[in-house]
Design a protein around this motif. Sequence first.
Motif, short mmCIF file in Angstrom:
data_model
loop_
_atom_site.label_atom_id
_atom_site.label_comp_id
_atom_site.label_asym_id
_atom_site.label_seq_id
_atom_site.Cartn_x
_atom_site.Cartn_y
_atom_site.Cartn_z
N GLU A 103 -8.28 43.12 16.32
CA GLU A 103 -9.57 43.13 17.01
C GLU A 103 -10.52 43.91 16.09
O GLU A 103 -10.25 45.06 15.74
CB GLU A 103 -9.44 43.83 18.36
N THR A 104 -11.60 43.25 15.67
CA THR A 104 -12.51 43.92 14.73
C THR A 104 -13.32 44.99 15.46
O THR A 104 -13.37 45.03 16.69
CB THR A 104 -13.49 42.93 14.09
N LYS A 105 -13.99 45.81 14.67
CA LYS A 105 -14.85 46.84 15.26
C LYS A 105 -15.94 46.20 16.12
O LYS A 105 -16.45 46.81 17.05
CB LYS A 105 -15.50 47.67 14.15
N GLN A 106 -16.29 44.94 15.80
CA GLN A 106 -17.30 44.22 16.59
C GLN A 106 -16.71 43.65 17.88
O GLN A 106 -17.43 43.10 18.71
CB GLN A 106 -17.92 43.07 15.78
N GLY A 107 -15.35 43.69 18.01
CA GLY A 107 -14.73 43.21 19.24
C GLY A 107 -14.18 41.79 19.15
O GLY A 107 -13.67 41.25 20.13
N VAL A 108 -14.25 41.18 17.97
CA VAL A 108 -13.74 39.82 17.80
C VAL A 108 -12.25 39.88 17.47
O VAL A 108 -11.84 40.64 16.60
CB VAL A 108 -14.49 39.08 16.65
N VAL A 109 -11.45 39.10 18.20
CA VAL A 109 -10.02 39.01 17.88
C VAL A 109 -9.82 37.85 16.91
O VAL A 109 -10.16 36.71 17.22
CB VAL A 109 -9.18 38.79 19.16
N CYS A 110 -9.31 38.14 15.72
CA CYS A 110 -9.12 37.07 14.73
C CYS A 110 -8.12 37.49 13.67
O CYS A 110 -7.71 38.65 13.61
CB CYS A 110 -10.46 36.71 14.09
N ALA A 111 -7.72 36.54 12.85
CA ALA A 111 -6.78 36.83 11.77
C ALA A 111 -7.47 37.69 10.71
O ALA A 111 -8.63 37.46 10.36
CB ALA A 111 -6.28 35.53 11.17
N ASN A 112 -6.76 38.70 10.22
CA ASN A 112 -7.21 39.51 9.07
C ASN A 112 -8.60 40.12 9.25
O ASN A 112 -9.33 40.30 8.27
CB ASN A 112 -7.21 38.66 7.79
N SER A 113 -8.98 40.43 10.48
CA SER A 113 -10.33 40.96 10.77
C SER A 113 -11.42 40.07 10.21
O SER A 113 -12.54 40.54 9.97
CB SER A 113 -10.49 42.39 10.21
N GLY A 114 -11.10 38.79 9.99
CA GLY A 114 -12.12 37.87 9.50
C GLY A 114 -12.44 38.02 8.02
O GLY A 114 -13.37 37.39 7.52
N ILE A 115 -11.65 38.83 7.33
CA ILE A 115 -11.90 39.02 5.88
C ILE A 115 -11.58 37.73 5.13
O ILE A 115 -10.50 37.17 5.27
CB ILE A 115 -11.07 40.19 5.33
N ASP A 116 -12.54 37.27 4.34
CA ASP A 116 -12.36 36.02 3.60
C ASP A 116 -12.09 36.30 2.14
O ASP A 116 -12.75 37.11 1.51
CB ASP A 116 -13.62 35.14 3.71
N ARG A 117 -11.12 35.58 1.64
CA ARG A 117 -10.77 35.68 0.23
C ARG A 117 -11.39 34.52 -0.54
O ARG A 117 -11.68 34.62 -1.72
CB ARG A 117 -9.26 35.62 0.12
N SER A 118 -11.56 33.40 0.16
CA SER A 118 -12.08 32.23 -0.55
C SER A 118 -13.60 32.30 -0.65
O SER A 118 -14.27 32.96 0.15
CB SER A 118 -11.65 30.94 0.17
N ASN A 119 -14.12 31.63 -1.65
CA ASN A 119 -15.56 31.57 -1.88
C ASN A 119 -16.21 32.92 -2.14
O ASN A 119 -17.39 33.13 -1.88
CB ASN A 119 -16.27 30.85 -0.72
N VAL A 120 -15.39 33.86 -2.64
CA VAL A 120 -15.92 35.14 -3.07
C VAL A 120 -15.63 35.25 -4.57
O VAL A 120 -14.49 35.13 -4.98
CB VAL A 120 -15.23 36.32 -2.33
N PRO A 121 -16.67 35.44 -5.39
CA PRO A 121 -16.41 35.48 -6.83
C PRO A 121 -15.66 36.75 -7.22
O PRO A 121 -15.82 37.79 -6.57
CB PRO A 121 -17.82 35.45 -7.45
N GLY A 122 -14.86 36.67 -8.25
CA GLY A 122 -14.06 37.81 -8.69
C GLY A 122 -12.70 37.75 -8.04
O GLY A 122 -12.60 37.66 -6.82
#
Lengths: 252, 252
Positions: A103-122
């Motif tokens: 559950e993120t600090k914003q209150g959303v329940v999701c996988a990996n706190s919604g952290i995205d690895r794709s489409n991020v350069p580096g």
Amino acid sequence: MNRIEIFPVTNLPIVKEGDDLASLICKAAEKQGTPLQNGDVIVVTHVVVSRAEGNVVNLEKVTPSEFAKTVAETTGKDPKLVEAILRESRSIVRMSDGKLITETKQGVVCANSGIDRSNVPGNSNVAPLPEDADCSARMIRQKIMQTVEKDVAVIVSDTHGRPLRQGEINIALGVAGFKPLRDRRGEKDLFGYTIRIKRTAIADELASAAELVIGQTNEAVPAAIIRGYPYPKSETAKATKLIRSREEDLFI
Amino acid sequence: MNRIEIFPVTNLPIVKEGDDLASLICKAAEKQGTPLQNGDVIVVTHVVVSRAEGNVVNLEKVTPSEFAKTVAETTGKDPKLVEAILRESRSIVRMSDGKLITETKQGVVCANSGIDRSNVPGNSNVAPLPEDADCSARMIRQKIMQTVEKDVAVIVSDTHGRPLRQGEINIALGVAGFKPLRDRRGEKDLFGYTIRIKRTAIADELASAAELVIGQTNEAVPAAIIRGYPYPKSETAKATKLIRSREEDLFI
């Protein structure tokens, strides 16, 4: 007949920290022959919003806590990634091999706190959810209104998994300019029956509709324009109204 | 640019038992100037499908069981309605004042087993979900292909609440002609990162997009046409693949 059109916003440059996303979208829309109009809904994926806001974490600079290391072992994930996930989390809902539902600090329940690895350069960079996606949406909307003088609605979206259904869909993390829930209670149906418990999550439906042209792996299309949908206007509504807490939930 | 268009199917007659829904949709689409084309996705709300199939229950003829009466007291619902709900249920997930969440025989967890009271003619009539919505979708698709010789996809949709989010969205109960999940694992993002756990529930996203023109209280629009979406074709895929059982679930 109320036709709706959905246009991808193509040929945006790679968005980086400090970029004026709103102006980039206005220009790209203009250039592709679909300049923004009053009443358009602009849907922007959270990854480009996070990148424009500089909300990107370099995992190489993250030191995992002892707990993060333990969770990394249980889940088979990179300890640095787990640390980044935990920093965005209020609680852990479930974990198992390969999965970490929080559950993120914003209150959303999701996988990996919604952290995205794709489409991020580096190689070692990841993008957390925007800290306040409603605020991000509000700022993009304001800037669009200043730039092209059109009154539009804005959604900051995320693709995520959900309970009891397979596969992911796009939902609204942040909104600006309209009410995310359309309240239909009190309306009558064709046969005069009064609807009693009908509230449609139109922000989520608009976000899902947008993903039909966005795709998620093709970062060349991180935004879409939905034209022809008569949304209920609001200057103050927030997408956080769409969150139902685990305590309030009836399904689980 | 891949523009998507969504048209409501307007001016359909009130659908009743035995009606050929597919032909009615083809005719209405033709008449309003948007004749069906190859590659269209036709989304039909389950209530008209149930009505065409004669899957309507007259509550006056229902005798509630003892258990239905008890549940009716707990939930404050009509005992006859509760009986009708229980007949469609495999189990009760949760109940409280005003709420009865069940798992249907088809495995869908939803309020009232998905039984709709609105948009059903007759004061005491209700429409359960189609018994096999994939089969319903398949038959509508076949009939459309016979009638206008166009290769289309079909979705039988339902609006329903979901865990952890406020408001309802439209989802796919039955599909025909395409894969409801688009598997993106193995695709690469803009920066060469290989996507690992990405399966998009495109059938649900298409259903949600359709509701933007359908509305639920206006039965004059029980169907929509989505044009321009390149869906992955399949002659055998089923929407039941979208159901994740409570046992398998990771979120709850």
